[in-house]
Write a protein that holds these residues in place. Structure first.
Motif, short mmCIF file in Angstrom:
data_model
loop_
_atom_site.label_atom_id
_atom_site.label_comp_id
_atom_site.label_asym_id
_atom_site.label_seq_id
_atom_site.Cartn_x
_atom_site.Cartn_y
_atom_site.Cartn_z
N ARG A 126 26.93 31.76 6.43
CA ARG A 126 25.87 32.58 5.82
C ARG A 126 26.26 33.01 4.41
NH1 ARG A 126 20.66 32.90 7.81
NH2 ARG A 126 20.70 32.80 10.07
N GLU A 127 27.50 33.48 4.25
CA GLU A 127 27.94 33.93 2.94
C GLU A 127 27.95 32.78 1.95
OE1 GLU A 127 31.70 35.70 3.64
OE2 GLU A 127 30.87 37.58 4.45
N LEU A 128 28.42 31.62 2.40
CA LEU A 128 28.45 30.45 1.51
C LEU A 128 27.04 30.01 1.15
CD1 LEU A 128 30.08 28.24 0.09
CD2 LEU A 128 29.99 26.92 2.20
N ALA A 129 26.14 30.00 2.14
CA ALA A 129 24.75 29.60 1.87
C ALA A 129 24.08 30.58 0.92
CB ALA A 129 23.98 29.49 3.18
N ASP A 130 24.35 31.89 1.10
CA ASP A 130 23.76 32.89 0.22
C ASP A 130 24.34 32.81 -1.19
OD1 ASP A 130 22.14 33.83 2.20
OD2 ASP A 130 23.52 35.42 2.82
N PHE A 131 25.56 32.28 -1.31
CA PHE A 131 26.20 32.18 -2.62
C PHE A 131 25.64 31.02 -3.45
CE2 PHE A 131 29.65 30.55 -5.33
CZ PHE A 131 29.87 31.67 -6.11
N LEU A 132 25.09 30.01 -2.78
CA LEU A 132 24.60 28.83 -3.49
C LEU A 132 23.39 29.17 -4.35
CD1 LEU A 132 24.81 26.13 -0.67
CD2 LEU A 132 26.32 26.37 -2.63
N PRO A 133 23.29 28.55 -5.54
CA PRO A 133 22.11 28.78 -6.39
C PRO A 133 20.89 28.00 -5.94
CG PRO A 133 23.61 27.27 -7.48
CD PRO A 133 24.31 27.71 -6.22
N GLN A 134 21.06 27.10 -4.97
CA GLN A 134 19.92 26.34 -4.44
C GLN A 134 19.41 27.00 -3.17
OE1 GLN A 134 22.91 24.70 -5.07
NE2 GLN A 134 22.35 23.93 -7.09
N THR A 135 18.23 26.54 -2.73
CA THR A 135 17.63 27.04 -1.50
C THR A 135 18.08 26.18 -0.33
OG1 THR A 135 15.68 27.95 -2.61
CG2 THR A 135 15.46 27.42 -0.27
N VAL A 136 18.71 26.80 0.69
CA VAL A 136 19.15 26.12 1.90
C VAL A 136 18.22 26.53 3.03
CG1 VAL A 136 21.05 25.77 3.51
CG2 VAL A 136 21.53 26.11 1.09
N PHE A 137 17.74 25.56 3.82
CA PHE A 137 16.75 25.88 4.85
C PHE A 137 16.90 24.96 6.05
CE2 PHE A 137 14.96 22.38 2.55
CZ PHE A 137 14.24 21.66 3.50
N GLU A 138 16.33 25.40 7.18
CA GLU A 138 16.16 24.58 8.37
C GLU A 138 14.75 24.85 8.92
OE1 GLU A 138 19.03 25.02 11.43
OE2 GLU A 138 20.69 24.15 10.25
N ILE A 139 14.08 23.80 9.41
CA ILE A 139 12.76 23.95 10.00
C ILE A 139 12.74 23.24 11.34
CG2 ILE A 139 11.64 24.12 7.75
CD1 ILE A 139 10.69 21.26 8.08
N ASP A 140 11.83 23.67 12.24
CA ASP A 140 11.69 23.02 13.53
C ASP A 140 10.65 21.90 13.44
OD1 ASP A 140 9.26 24.30 13.41
OD2 ASP A 140 9.75 25.83 14.90
N VAL A 141 10.35 21.30 14.59
CA VAL A 141 9.43 20.16 14.59
C VAL A 141 8.02 20.57 14.22
CG1 VAL A 141 10.77 18.81 16.25
CG2 VAL A 141 9.11 20.48 17.09
N GLU A 142 7.68 21.85 14.34
CA GLU A 142 6.36 22.33 13.95
C GLU A 142 6.27 22.70 12.48
OE1 GLU A 142 3.87 22.23 15.94
OE2 GLU A 142 5.02 21.60 17.70
N GLY A 143 7.40 22.61 11.77
CA GLY A 143 7.40 22.95 10.35
C GLY A 143 7.72 24.40 10.07
N ARG A 144 8.01 25.20 11.09
CA ARG A 144 8.35 26.61 10.88
C ARG A 144 9.79 26.74 10.40
NH1 ARG A 144 5.40 26.87 15.75
NH2 ARG A 144 7.36 26.68 16.88
N ILE A 145 9.99 27.61 9.42
CA ILE A 145 11.32 27.82 8.85
C ILE A 145 12.12 28.70 9.81
CG2 ILE A 145 12.61 28.74 6.90
CD1 ILE A 145 10.20 28.17 5.16
N THR A 146 13.28 28.21 10.24
CA THR A 146 14.14 28.95 11.16
C THR A 146 15.33 29.59 10.46
OG1 THR A 146 15.32 26.88 11.70
CG2 THR A 146 13.45 27.51 13.11
#
Length: 379
Positions: A126-146
């Protein structure tokens, strides 16, 4: 006696039957002895019957009490046996649990260590992902951001509350690109690799910006569960591309200006040469001599202009000198009047105590000429 015994052993029915059979027996015995049978008349048989009923009822109650007492004693004995059995089972189960706890204690400790390591790993991710200047994401099969990092919240304007409510990834793409984006998501979930595609992202406030999305599928037990990826904001990249394009365009213009300046310089060399030859053949007092002087001055200024164009085209280094603006304006007065035309009045106002500056004379003359021509165009 018969009635009491019968009532005690056989209950109410026994007492009544004993009383009924006892009445003829009493009559027979009393007559055989010469006594009056039942001197009280029929009250005697009735009393015997009532007594049989009462004693029989008491006998029945006694039998019932004895039966219930026996059953209760038997139930207590069985309860004691069952209690002892349960106690044995509890002791046995306690022993088994103690042994199981002894066996599981190391495993529980190891599991706790694993859980702590997982929590630490998740925290670092989480800390590493929050430190990145890019947007990091995961979505499910319905397209909802998890999952989304802090940059996603800041760059797109959404909050964790929006994610908890089931924010769909399509809401973060402009309507014109949504169909293409959803098609690409389905292809990635089916196993097709994504090398990065450009879209127009949509913020919560309605503004848009260019992005590139890199993603791959999340597969569990051979079944697609969604996808994860990175969104890169390329706004600055697009701006640099435009600046590079303008720079290349200006470089082309500079090359063209350099070529024109070079050819113009050749023409000026000829003009200056012939003007000097003409002045050598004329007396300074002649009017034509002064005209040739003006031609030489204009040629000199034109030569300075060509040097400026060559400097603009990076073919010549600028030559700064210490000069006074009043002198430059005085030399350019006549040329400026010709530039702006006779229908515009030119007034030159100079400062008396103007300090000198170190600049390239050709560049300054070009600036002044541009200002004069722009003023002319404006009027």
């Amino acid at each position: 006696t018969y009635v009491v015994v019968a009532a005690q052993y056989w209950g109410t029915r026994g007492g009544v039957l004993a009383a009924v059979f006892t009445i003829p027996l009493n009559i027979f015995l009393s007559r055989s002895e010469g006594l009056d049978a039942l001197p009280l008349g029929w009250m005697g048989p009735i009393a015997l019957i009532v007594g049989g009923l009462v004693l029989g009822r008491m006998g029945a109650l006694k039998l019932r009490f004895q039966t219930e007492f026996g059953e209760r004693m038997q139930a207590e004995e069985e309860l004691k046996k069952y209690q002892k059995h349960l106690q044995n089972l509890v002791e046995l189960r306690t022993s088994d649990l103690s042994m199981t706890n002894t066996w599981l204690h190391p495993e529980i400790g190891e599991r706790k260590l694993v859980e702590a390591a997982l929590r630490d790993s998740d925290k670092r991710f989480r800390e590493l992902a929050d430190f990145l200047p890019q947007t990091v994401f995961e979505i499910d099969v319905e397209g909802r951001i998890t999952i989304a990092n802090r940059n996603a919240m800041v760059n797109f304007g959404y909050t964790q509350y929006d994610l908890d409510r089931g924010l769909n990834a399509s809401q973060m793409i402009v309507p014109e690109d949504r169909e293409l984006a959803m098609q690409q998501i389905m292809k990635v979930m089916q196993g097709e690799s994504s090398s990065g595609r450009e879209y127009r992202a949509l913020r919560r406030d309605g503004s848009s910006f260019p992005v590139i999305i890199y993603s791959n599928s999340i597969v569990k037990d051979g079944t697609p569960q969604g996808l994860r990826g990175i969104i890169v904001d390329i706004t600055e990249h697009k701006r640099l591309e435009q600046e590079l394009f303008r720079s290349q365009k200006m470089e082309s213009v500079g090359r063209l200006a350099g070529g024109v300046a070079h050819d113009l310089n050749n023409f000026l060399t000829t003009i200056v040469g012939y003007s000097e030859l003409g002045m050598m053949k004329l007396e300074p007092t002649q009017p034509l001599h002064k005209d040739l002087e003006e031609i030489l001055r204009a040629s000199d200024r034109a030569a300075k202009l060509t040097r400026q164009l060559l400097a603009f085209s990076r073919r010549q280094i600028t030559e700064p000198k210490v000069i006074n603006f009043n002198d430059v304006l005085g030399d350019m007065d006549k040329m400026l009047r010709h530039l702006i035309g006779e229908d515009i009045e030119l007034v030159t106002l100079t400062a008396e105590k103007l300090r000198s500056v170190k600049v390239d004379p050709g560049q300054i003359e070009q600036v002044i000429a541009n200002l004069a021509l722009n003023a002319k165009d404006a009027m």
